[in-house]
Design a protein around this motif. Structure first.
Motif, PDB file in Angstrom:
ATOM      1  N   GLU A   1       0.833  -1.215   0.000  1.00 23.50           N
ATOM      2  CA  GLU A   1       0.000   0.000   0.000  1.00 23.50           C
ATOM      3  C   GLU A   1       0.865   1.261   0.000  1.00 23.50           C
ATOM      4  N   ARG A   2       1.905   1.250   0.835  1.00 22.03           N
ATOM      5  CA  ARG A   2       2.796   2.418   0.906  1.00 22.03           C
ATOM      6  C   ARG A   2       3.494   2.654  -0.426  1.00 22.03           C
ATOM      7  N   GLU A   3       3.967   1.565  -1.024  1.00 22.96           N
ATOM      8  CA  GLU A   3       4.752   1.710  -2.254  1.00 22.96           C
ATOM      9  C   GLU A   3       3.917   2.106  -3.465  1.00 22.96           C
ATOM     10  N   THR A   4       2.649   1.687  -3.474  1.00 19.45           N
ATOM     11  CA  THR A   4       1.824   1.895  -4.676  1.00 19.45           C
ATOM     12  C   THR A   4       0.760   2.967  -4.493  1.00 19.45           C
ATOM     13  N   GLY A   5       0.436   3.287  -3.230  1.00 15.23           N
ATOM     14  CA  GLY A   5      -0.660   4.226  -2.978  1.00 15.23           C
ATOM     15  C   GLY A   5      -2.037   3.626  -3.276  1.00 15.23           C
ATOM     16  N   VAL A   6      -2.099   2.322  -3.452  1.00 15.65           N
ATOM     17  CA  VAL A   6      -3.385   1.657  -3.726  1.00 15.65           C
ATOM     18  C   VAL A   6      -3.717   0.760  -2.538  1.00 15.65           C
ATOM     19  N   GLN A   7      -4.999   0.821  -2.101  1.00 13.88           N
ATOM     20  CA  GLN A   7      -5.424  -0.005  -0.973  1.00 13.88           C
ATOM     21  C   GLN A   7      -5.326  -1.493  -1.317  1.00 13.88           C
ATOM     22  N   VAL A   8      -4.887  -2.300  -0.349  1.00 16.25           N
ATOM     23  CA  VAL A   8      -4.820  -3.749  -0.527  1.00 16.25           C
ATOM     24  C   VAL A   8      -5.914  -4.381   0.336  1.00 16.25           C
ATOM     25  N   LEU A   9      -6.978  -4.855  -0.321  1.00 17.94           N
ATOM     26  CA  LEU A   9      -8.046  -5.530   0.428  1.00 17.94           C
ATOM     27  C   LEU A   9      -7.571  -6.935   0.772  1.00 17.94           C
ATOM     28  N   ARG A  10      -7.906  -7.391   1.988  1.00 14.58           N
ATOM     29  CA  ARG A  10      -7.382  -8.676   2.458  1.00 14.58           C
ATOM     30  C   ARG A  10      -8.521  -9.647   2.720  1.00 14.58           C
ATOM     31  N   PHE A  11      -8.405 -10.811   2.143  1.00 14.96           N
ATOM     32  CA  PHE A  11      -9.454 -11.824   2.262  1.00 14.96           C
ATOM     33  C   PHE A  11      -8.875 -13.138   2.787  1.00 14.96           C
ATOM     34  N   PRO A  12      -8.514 -13.187   4.064  1.00 17.30           N
ATOM     35  CA  PRO A  12      -8.018 -14.452   4.619  1.00 17.30           C
ATOM     36  C   PRO A  12      -9.146 -15.492   4.622  1.00 17.30           C
ATOM     37  N   LYS A  13      -8.815 -16.765   4.513  1.00 20.47           N
ATOM     38  CA  LYS A  13      -9.900 -17.762   4.536  1.00 20.47           C
ATOM     39  C   LYS A  13     -10.430 -17.907   5.960  1.00 20.47           C
ATOM     40  N   LEU A  14     -11.739 -17.966   6.081  1.00 22.12           N
ATOM     41  CA  LEU A  14     -12.374 -18.193   7.378  1.00 22.12           C
ATOM     42  C   LEU A  14     -12.762 -19.655   7.517  1.00 22.12           C
ATOM     43  N   GLN A  15     -13.192 -20.257   6.404  1.00 20.46           N
ATOM     44  CA  GLN A  15     -13.573 -21.663   6.378  1.00 20.46           C
ATOM     45  C   GLN A  15     -13.220 -22.191   5.009  1.00 20.46           C
ATOM     46  N   GLU A  16     -12.779 -23.432   4.977  1.00 20.72           N
ATOM     47  CA  GLU A  16     -12.480 -24.060   3.699  1.00 20.72           C
ATOM     48  C   GLU A  16     -13.447 -25.207   3.497  1.00 20.72           C
ATOM     49  N   PHE A  17     -14.025 -25.284   2.307  1.00 23.22           N
ATOM     50  CA  PHE A  17     -14.924 -26.388   2.004  1.00 23.22           C
ATOM     51  C   PHE A  17     -14.184 -27.361   1.103  1.00 23.22           C
ATOM     52  N   PHE A  18     -14.590 -28.590   1.095  1.00 18.06           N
ATOM     53  CA  PHE A  18     -13.856 -29.668   0.434  1.00 18.06           C
ATOM     54  C   PHE A  18     -13.327 -29.279  -0.945  1.00 18.06           C
ATOM     55  N   ILE A  19     -12.056 -29.590  -1.164  1.00 16.86           N
ATOM     56  CA  ILE A  19     -11.464 -29.334  -2.471  1.00 16.86           C
ATOM     57  C   ILE A  19     -11.450 -30.643  -3.241  1.00 16.86           C
TER      58      ILE A  19
ATOM     59  N   GLU B   1     -14.990 -19.640   2.628  1.00 20.86           N
ATOM     60  CA  GLU B   1     -15.639 -18.464   3.198  1.00 20.86           C
ATOM     61  C   GLU B   1     -14.536 -17.466   3.511  1.00 20.86           C
ATOM     62  N   ARG B   2     -14.744 -16.215   3.091  1.00 19.48           N
ATOM     63  CA  ARG B   2     -13.778 -15.148   3.372  1.00 19.48           C
ATOM     64  C   ARG B   2     -14.550 -13.938   3.894  1.00 19.48           C
ATOM     65  N   PRO B   3     -13.857 -13.027   4.588  1.00 19.08           N
ATOM     66  CA  PRO B   3     -14.573 -11.850   5.103  1.00 19.08           C
ATOM     67  C   PRO B   3     -14.990 -10.919   3.963  1.00 19.08           C
ATOM     68  N   ARG B   4     -16.112 -10.220   4.156  1.00 17.05           N
ATOM     69  CA  ARG B   4     -16.504  -9.175   3.204  1.00 17.05           C
ATOM     70  C   ARG B   4     -15.587  -7.968   3.431  1.00 17.05           C
ATOM     71  N   ALA B   5     -15.477  -7.096   2.426  1.00 16.56           N
ATOM     72  CA  ALA B   5     -14.753  -5.827   2.603  1.00 16.56           C
ATOM     73  C   ALA B   5     -15.707  -4.724   2.167  1.00 16.56           C
TER      74      ALA B   5
ATOM     75  N   ASP C   1     -16.794  -2.001  -0.657  1.00 18.43           N
ATOM     76  CA  ASP C   1     -16.302  -2.414  -1.976  1.00 18.43           C
ATOM     77  C   ASP C   1     -16.697  -3.834  -2.358  1.00 18.43           C
ATOM     78  N   TRP C   2     -16.793  -4.685  -1.357  1.00 17.21           N
ATOM     79  CA  TRP C   2     -16.861  -6.117  -1.654  1.00 17.21           C
ATOM     80  C   TRP C   2     -17.838  -6.806  -0.699  1.00 17.21           C
ATOM     81  N   PRO C   3     -19.055  -7.085  -1.163  1.00 13.34           N
ATOM     82  CA  PRO C   3     -20.068  -7.661  -0.266  1.00 13.34           C
ATOM     83  C   PRO C   3     -20.051  -9.180  -0.193  1.00 13.34           C
ATOM     84  N   TYR C   4     -19.125  -9.844  -0.897  1.00  9.14           N
ATOM     85  CA  TYR C   4     -19.205 -11.302  -1.054  1.00  9.14           C
ATOM     86  C   TYR C   4     -18.391 -12.047  -0.004  1.00  9.14           C
ATOM     87  N   ASN C   5     -18.969 -13.132   0.528  1.00 11.59           N
ATOM     88  CA  ASN C   5     -18.300 -13.898   1.587  1.00 11.59           C
ATOM     89  C   ASN C   5     -18.031 -15.354   1.211  1.00 11.59           C
TER      90      ASN C   5
END
Lengths: 150, 161
Positions: free
Chosen positions: A126-144, B99-103, B106-110
């Motif tokens: 974010e600092r280097e590019t000035g663009v926000q980095v949205l973060r989507f860590p996994k909360l639950q994983e369903f069968f792959i 399942e991932r958090p919404r943002a 900008d981003w309503p999908y979970n």
């Protein structure tokens, strides 16, 4: 590429599930499928050579080893795309990066050796590019899984 | 400590894959100069701790004719995400379902589900099936196609002894 026959397809489906942890695991799977161990090994080797199977072996979970993964997305202005891409890809923590059809047009996975590493790397981008980095860590994983018609 | 130096040696030896020979663990054990029993016990322990998720094949979707893939994303009622996520993840053409958090805003999908098909039309048909499955728990959805691979590297363990 050799067209897959029914036996290949059955192997491909079975081998995506866990291999038994025994001294002769392939013999056991071959018995389940009603083929010989030699035939199973030869077919898996052929499918690997032909890149139908990318890899055969253990799937490791970096998170269970103490590391972390996080899917991230950025809305990069099209005119800045290449410049931002260079800055993002310069980070060794960026494992996969895809351009996608959306306002959020850059999607990448961060892989770090510690959970704290994720935030530090995303903040640095974010600092280097000035663009926000949205973060989507996994909360639950369903069968792959992925199955071919058998 | 989650993995020690012996585990690390084993992981490094297996990163390229498990040998396709009748007794693969005997071969790896010899390479690592450790008894086969000890190697197998270590692998069993790493499986129990989740460090090794499974020993299996990774298929190449492109070689199987699945040349189109779309990242489908869904805004699903939080109360039903676990039940419905499991159903979506079990579909044969879905890989990588999370399942991932919404943002917001900008981003309503979970719920994220990668859908594979042999054309975009087929991917859209599968997407319609998922939409039907989610029914009244669904509040919105989208699909993102990848247009370019910008970087792709595998899991790399850093050397730390």
């Amino acid at each position: 590429m050799t067209p897959l026959d029914d036996t290949d397809r059955a192997i491909l489906n079975r081998m995506q599930d866990d291999l038994p942890l025994t001294e002769r695991p392939y013999a056991q799977v071959a018995r389940e499928l009603g083929i010989t161990e030699d035939d199973l090994l030869a077919r898996v080797a052929r499918m690997k050579d032909e890149r139908v199977i990318t890899r055969f072996g253990p799937f490791f979970d970096a998170a269970a080893m103490g590391g972390a993964f996080c899917l991230c997305a950025m809305a990069v202005p099209p005119e800045d795309f290449e410049a931002v891409l260079t800055k993002v890809n310069a980070h060794p923590e960026v494992a996969h990066n895809y351009e996608r059809t959306h306002r959020l047009n850059m999607w990448f996975v961060l892989a770090t050796e510690t959970p704290e590493g994720i935030g530090a790397c995303a903040d640095a981008i974010e600092r280097e590019t000035g663009v926000q980095v949205l973060r989507f860590p996994k909360l639950q994983e369903f069968f792959i899984g992925f199955r071919v018609a058998a | 400590m989650i993995i020690d130096s012996t585990d690390r040696q084993i992981i490094e030896a297996l990163q390229g894959g498990l040998p396709l020979v009748p007794e693969p663990y005997a071969q790896v054990a010899e390479q690592l100069d450790m008894p086969q029993d000890a190697l197998m016990a270590r692998i069993a322990a790493m499986k129990a701790r989740g460090v090794i998720r499974r020993i299996a094949a990774a298929p190449n979707h492109y070689k199987l004719g699945m040349t189109a893939n779309g990242m489908t994303v869904w805004d699903v009622d939080d109360d039903r995400i676990t039940e419905l996520g499991a159903q979506v993840g079990a579909l044969p053409y879905v890989t990588h379902c999370y399942e991932r958090p919404r943002a917001l805003p900008d981003w309503p999908y979970n719920l994220f589900a990668m859908v594979h098909g042999d054309s975009r039309e087929e991917v859209e048909e599968k997407r319609a099936e998922i939409r039907a499955l989610l029914g009244t728990a669904l509040r919105g959805c989208d699909i993102l196609y990848s247009t370019r691979i910008l970087k792709k590297t595998g899991l790399r363990l850093r050397q730390k002894g």
